[in-house]
Write a protein that holds these residues in place. Structure first.
Motif, PDB file in Angstrom:
ATOM      1  N   ASN A 225      -9.181   8.605 -10.210  1.00 37.47           N
ATOM      2  CA  ASN A 225      -8.325   7.428 -10.336  1.00 37.47           C
ATOM      3  C   ASN A 225      -8.796   6.375  -9.335  1.00 37.47           C
ATOM      4  OD1 ASN A 225      -6.195   6.376  -8.578  1.00 37.47           O
ATOM      5  ND2 ASN A 225      -5.154   8.341  -8.670  1.00 37.47           N
ATOM      6  N   TYR A 226      -8.643   5.122  -9.689  1.00 39.06           N
ATOM      7  CA  TYR A 226      -9.115   4.004  -8.883  1.00 39.06           C
ATOM      8  C   TYR A 226      -7.979   3.016  -8.657  1.00 39.06           C
ATOM      9  CZ  TYR A 226     -13.891   5.552  -9.678  1.00 39.06           C
ATOM     10  OH  TYR A 226     -15.050   6.291  -9.706  1.00 39.06           O
ATOM     11  N   LYS A 227      -8.037   2.354  -7.506  1.00 37.81           N
ATOM     12  CA  LYS A 227      -7.065   1.310  -7.196  1.00 37.81           C
ATOM     13  C   LYS A 227      -7.814   0.081  -6.707  1.00 37.81           C
ATOM     14  CE  LYS A 227      -2.935   2.816  -5.447  1.00 37.81           C
ATOM     15  NZ  LYS A 227      -2.088   3.417  -4.408  1.00 37.81           N
ATOM     16  N   SER A 228      -7.245  -1.076  -6.945  1.00 33.94           N
ATOM     17  CA  SER A 228      -7.865  -2.309  -6.449  1.00 33.94           C
ATOM     18  C   SER A 228      -7.591  -2.452  -4.953  1.00 33.94           C
ATOM     19  CB  SER A 228      -7.296  -3.518  -7.194  1.00 33.94           C
ATOM     20  OG  SER A 228      -5.918  -3.668  -6.884  1.00 33.94           O
ATOM     21  N   VAL A 229      -8.391  -3.259  -4.302  1.00 35.66           N
ATOM     22  CA  VAL A 229      -8.207  -3.525  -2.879  1.00 35.66           C
ATOM     23  C   VAL A 229      -6.835  -4.160  -2.637  1.00 35.66           C
ATOM     24  CG1 VAL A 229      -9.048  -4.897  -0.916  1.00 35.66           C
ATOM     25  CG2 VAL A 229     -10.686  -3.733  -2.415  1.00 35.66           C
ATOM     26  N   GLU A 230      -6.486  -5.145  -3.469  1.00 41.32           N
ATOM     27  CA  GLU A 230      -5.219  -5.861  -3.245  1.00 41.32           C
ATOM     28  C   GLU A 230      -3.990  -4.982  -3.443  1.00 41.32           C
ATOM     29  OE1 GLU A 230      -6.513  -7.108  -7.477  1.00 41.32           O
ATOM     30  OE2 GLU A 230      -7.505  -7.057  -5.541  1.00 41.32           O
ATOM     31  N   ALA A 231      -4.135  -3.868  -4.179  1.00 40.20           N
ATOM     32  CA  ALA A 231      -2.987  -2.986  -4.425  1.00 40.20           C
ATOM     33  C   ALA A 231      -2.460  -2.339  -3.145  1.00 40.20           C
ATOM     34  CB  ALA A 231      -3.361  -1.910  -5.436  1.00 40.20           C
ATOM     35  N   SER A 232      -3.301  -2.236  -2.132  1.00 46.97           N
ATOM     36  CA  SER A 232      -2.864  -1.585  -0.892  1.00 46.97           C
ATOM     37  C   SER A 232      -2.952  -2.493   0.335  1.00 46.97           C
ATOM     38  CB  SER A 232      -3.668  -0.307  -0.661  1.00 46.97           C
ATOM     39  OG  SER A 232      -5.048  -0.591  -0.642  1.00 46.97           O
ATOM     40  N   GLN A 233      -3.210  -3.769   0.131  1.00 49.81           N
ATOM     41  CA  GLN A 233      -3.260  -4.679   1.279  1.00 49.81           C
ATOM     42  C   GLN A 233      -1.892  -4.768   1.935  1.00 49.81           C
ATOM     43  OE1 GLN A 233      -4.942  -8.172  -0.659  1.00 49.81           O
ATOM     44  NE2 GLN A 233      -6.896  -7.797   0.353  1.00 49.81           N
ATOM     45  N   VAL A 234      -1.910  -4.905   3.257  1.00 52.52           N
ATOM     46  CA  VAL A 234      -0.676  -5.016   4.038  1.00 52.52           C
ATOM     47  C   VAL A 234      -0.838  -6.183   5.000  1.00 52.52           C
ATOM     48  CG1 VAL A 234       0.861  -3.875   5.696  1.00 52.52           C
ATOM     49  CG2 VAL A 234      -0.231  -2.533   3.890  1.00 52.52           C
TER      50      VAL A 234
END
Length: 183
Positions: free
Chosen positions: A4-13
């Motif tokens: 499974n893959y996630k975008s960088v922006e999905a976990s930005q804080v």
């Protein structure tokens, strides 16, 4: 097993905090240790958000304090996942401070935290891959690979059981080091 893959922006804080006198050192600037604590917190939040797991700090590869932070400034930290391995993630963090009276913003710190995802028993677990959507994201991922290779090389080159100091004495000549080895 399907990756499974996630975008960088999905976990930005992004976090912001007003710097108070209680955060200052004896010189009246914000204490570096306080900033390090905030960096560790945001790295944890970003890594946990990406992996959806509890994460621990494995290493802090770089912390560059570029400019002092003043009491009364608003500090904003921006964290994103720059690289993922099997269970590890490199979290890049940018720290800016803003003089809230003038609006002037300065880049104060950049750092890279390696975080590892853990299960409830403390075992490392696999993390999602990373979808790279821009030149910056590709650059950060590639830079993290290079940084890891250089770190691995340094560990190997300077391993204490294989180290031969005579091979390195010449590089010390232009530095403030005095060699007084006794057999």
């Amino acid at each position: 097993m399907q990756q499974n893959y996630k975008s960088v922006e999905a976990s930005q804080v992004v976090i912001s905090e007003l710097m108070l006198p209680s955060h200052s050192n004896f010189n009246g600037k914000i204490h570096g240790g306080y900033i390090l604590s905030l960096l560790d917190q945001i790295a944890f939040a970003c890594a946990s958000k990406h992996s959806r797991a509890y994460c621990v700090t494995a290493s802090v590869d770089t912390v560059d304090f570029l400019r002092p932070i003043e009491i009364g400034e608003l500090v904003t930290m921006k964290a994103s996942v720059n690289y993922v391995g099997r269970s590890s993630m490199v979290i890049g963090i940018r720290v800016e401070s803003e003089n809230i009276q003038t609006g002037d913003i300065k880049h104060c710190n950049s750092s890279y935290f390696t975080m590892v995802a853990k299960d409830k028993d403390g075992n490392s677990i696999e993390v999602p891959g990373l979808v790279l959507k821009s030149d910056d994201e590709i650059r950060r991922f590639a830079k993290s690979i290079k940084r890891k290779k250089m770190k691995d090389f340094r560990v190997k080159e300077f391993h204490e059981t294989d180290f031969a100091s005579e091979k390195y004495l010449h590089i010390l000549e232009d530095h403030k080091a005095k060699i007084e080895m006794h057999s």
